[in-house]
Design an enzyme around this catalytic site. Structure first.
Site, PDB file in Angstrom:
ATOM      1  N   ASP A 185       0.842  -1.194   0.000  1.00  0.00           N
ATOM      2  CA  ASP A 185       0.000   0.000   0.000  1.00  0.00           C
ATOM      3  C   ASP A 185       0.877   1.244   0.000  1.00  0.00           C
ATOM      4  OD1 ASP A 185       0.968  -0.285   2.593  1.00  0.00           O
ATOM      5  OD2 ASP A 185      -0.981  -0.600   3.507  1.00  0.00           O
ATOM      6  N   ASN A 223      -7.435  -2.328  14.395  1.00  0.00           N
ATOM      7  CA  ASN A 223      -8.841  -2.570  14.023  1.00  0.00           C
ATOM      8  C   ASN A 223      -8.996  -3.767  13.075  1.00  0.00           C
ATOM      9  OD1 ASN A 223      -8.027  -1.656  11.524  1.00  0.00           O
ATOM     10  ND2 ASN A 223      -9.050   0.323  11.667  1.00  0.00           N
ATOM     11  N   HIS A 260      -7.342  -4.264  10.228  1.00  0.00           N
ATOM     12  CA  HIS A 260      -7.123  -4.027   8.793  1.00  0.00           C
ATOM     13  C   HIS A 260      -5.882  -4.775   8.292  1.00  0.00           C
ATOM     14  CE1 HIS A 260      -4.535  -0.160   9.558  1.00  0.00           C
ATOM     15  NE2 HIS A 260      -3.778  -1.214   9.486  1.00  0.00           N
ATOM     16  N   GLU A 314      -9.550  -1.131   5.411  1.00  0.00           N
ATOM     17  CA  GLU A 314     -10.135  -0.859   6.716  1.00  0.00           C
ATOM     18  C   GLU A 314     -11.414  -1.688   6.895  1.00  0.00           C
ATOM     19  OE1 GLU A 314      -8.311   0.680   8.727  1.00  0.00           O
ATOM     20  OE2 GLU A 314      -7.772   2.718   8.163  1.00  0.00           O
TER      21      GLU A 314
HETATM   22  P1  PGA Z   1       2.305  -1.442  12.427  1.00  0.00           P
HETATM   23  O1  PGA Z   1       1.197  -1.364  11.317  1.00  0.00           O
HETATM   24  O2  PGA Z   1       3.269  -2.487  12.005  1.00  0.00           O
HETATM   25  O3  PGA Z   1       2.956  -0.056  12.415  1.00  0.00           O
HETATM   26  O4  PGA Z   1       1.633  -1.749  13.713  1.00  0.00           O
HETATM   27  C1  PGA Z   1       0.601  -2.548  10.909  1.00  0.00           C
HETATM   28  C2  PGA Z   1      -0.599  -2.244  10.037  1.00  0.00           C
HETATM   29  O5  PGA Z   1      -1.266  -1.232  10.283  1.00  0.00           O
HETATM   30  O6  PGA Z   1      -0.888  -3.038   9.144  1.00  0.00           O
END
Ligand code: PGA
Length: 261
Positions: free
Chosen positions: A72, A141, A143, A148
Site C-alpha cells: 500500500d 482494528n 485491517h 479498513e
Molecule cells: P504497524 O502497522 O506495524 O505499524 O503496527 C501494521 C498495520 O497497520 O498493518
C-alpha cells in the site's frame, strides 16, 4: 473454504518474530529465486527487514531475481516525501541490498489518475505471474494493508479513505504530526492479497491481541478484514507473546516456538 488458521507460532519476542519472518522469506527465495513478494511497512516488519539484510550480506539469500510490490501507499504526497512507504522501503531495505530497480514496484503516492494507477498495479502483478508470498502486518482494528473494516473480501487495488485510528498509528512517520498524515491511501485489495499463493502475517505487542483473537476465533466478516485470511489455505501467523490471544475458551492451543536459530 478454510475456516481455521492452523499455522500459528508464538515467538519469544518481537526480534524473534522478525528473524522467523526473514527466514521464511529467505526460504521462499531459495526455493523460487524469481519469487514475487508483496511487502509491508509499519513498525512491525522493521526487525524482519534488518535480519533479511543481514542474511543477504552473509550470502545466504540472493535477491537479484525477485520482484517486489508494496502492499500500500499514502495518497497525496510527493513520491520522495519521507513519510511515503516508498521512502520507508528505501531507508530500511532497498538502500542496503541489490534488487534491480525494474523489479521493484510501488504505488505512486502522487498519481494524477489513482484509478488508472491501481488498475496498472494489478496488471503488473499479473504480468509478473502473481504474488508468491504476501507479507502482512495487522491494524489494531483488524485491517490488512489499508483495507479498513468494511472492505469487501473481493476488493482490488484502489483509492481508500484512512480511518482516524490508522492515521494516528502512522503519525510516527510524520514526526508525530497527526495533521500531516494523509487522509487517503492506495492499497492492494483483500482480493489481491487472497490471490497470493502464500501469506505470512506478523503481529507484535499487546495492542494487536484483540485483532488477532478476532481473526482467529471471531466470525469471518468484512468488519474484521484479517478474518478473510481464514478463507486461504496457506497462511502462516507469527506472533510475539503480547499479541497472542488467551484462547482457553476455545481449547485452541497456541504452541510457543523457540525464537532463536
Ligand atoms: P504497524 O502497522 O506495524 O505499524 O503496527 C501494521 C498495520 O497497520 O498493518
Amino acid at each position: 473454504m478454510e475456516q481455521r488458521l492452523d499455522d500459528i507460532s508464538i515467538c519469544e519476542n518481537e526480534k524473534a518474530v522478525g528473524k522467523a519472518a526473514a527466514k521464511m522469506i529467505a526460504q521462499q527465495i531459495q526455493q523460487k529465486p524469481d519469487s514475487v513478494l508483496l511487502l509491508p511497512t509499519g513498525r512491525t516488519p522493521l526487525d524482519m527487514y534488518a535480519y533479511l539484510v543481514e542474511m543477504v550480506n552473509a550470502g545466504q539469500v540472493d535477491l537479484s531475481r525477485i520482484a517486489t510490490f508494496n502492499l500500500d501507499e499514502f495518497y497525496g504526497l510527493p513520491q520522495d516525501h519521507p513519510g511515503t512507504f516508498r521512502s520507508y522501503m528505501q531507508r530500511v531495505f532497498f538502500s542496503q541490498v541489490q534488487v534491480p530497480a525494474e523489479r521493484v514496484h510501488f504505488l505512486d503516492s502522487n498519481a494524477a489518475d489513482p484509478a488508472a494507477e491501481c488498475d496498472g498495479y494489478e496488471q503488473k502483478i499479473r504480468e509478473r505471474g502473481g504474488i508468491d508470498l504476501a507479507i502482512l502486518g495487522i491494524g489494531v482494528n483488524g485491517h490488512i494493508g489499508f483495507n479498513e473494516p468494511g472492505s469487501a473480501f473481493d476488493s482490488r487495488t484502489r483509492l481508500v479513505p484512512i480511518r482516524e485510528e490508522t492515521r494516528a498509528a502512522n503519525a510516527f512517520l510524520f514526526n508525530d504530526h497527526l495533521d500531516k498524515v494523509p487522509t487517503h491511501a492506495l492499497t492492494t485489495g483483500i482480493g489481491t492479497i487472497l490471490d497470493a499463493k502464500k501469506i505470512l502475517l506478523l503481529a507484535t505487542g499487546r495492542s494487536k491481541a484483540n485483532a488477532i483473537h478476532e481473526m482467529i476465533h471471531g466470525d469471518i466478516n468484512p468488519e474484521l478484514p484479517a478474518s478473510a485470511l481464514r478463507m486461504h489455505s496457506h497462511v502462516t501467523v507469527l506472533l510475539d507473546s503480547f499479541a497472542a490471544p488467551e484462547s482457553q475458551e476455545t481449547g485452541n492451543r497456541l504452541v510457543p516456538q523457540p525464537g532463536g536459530d
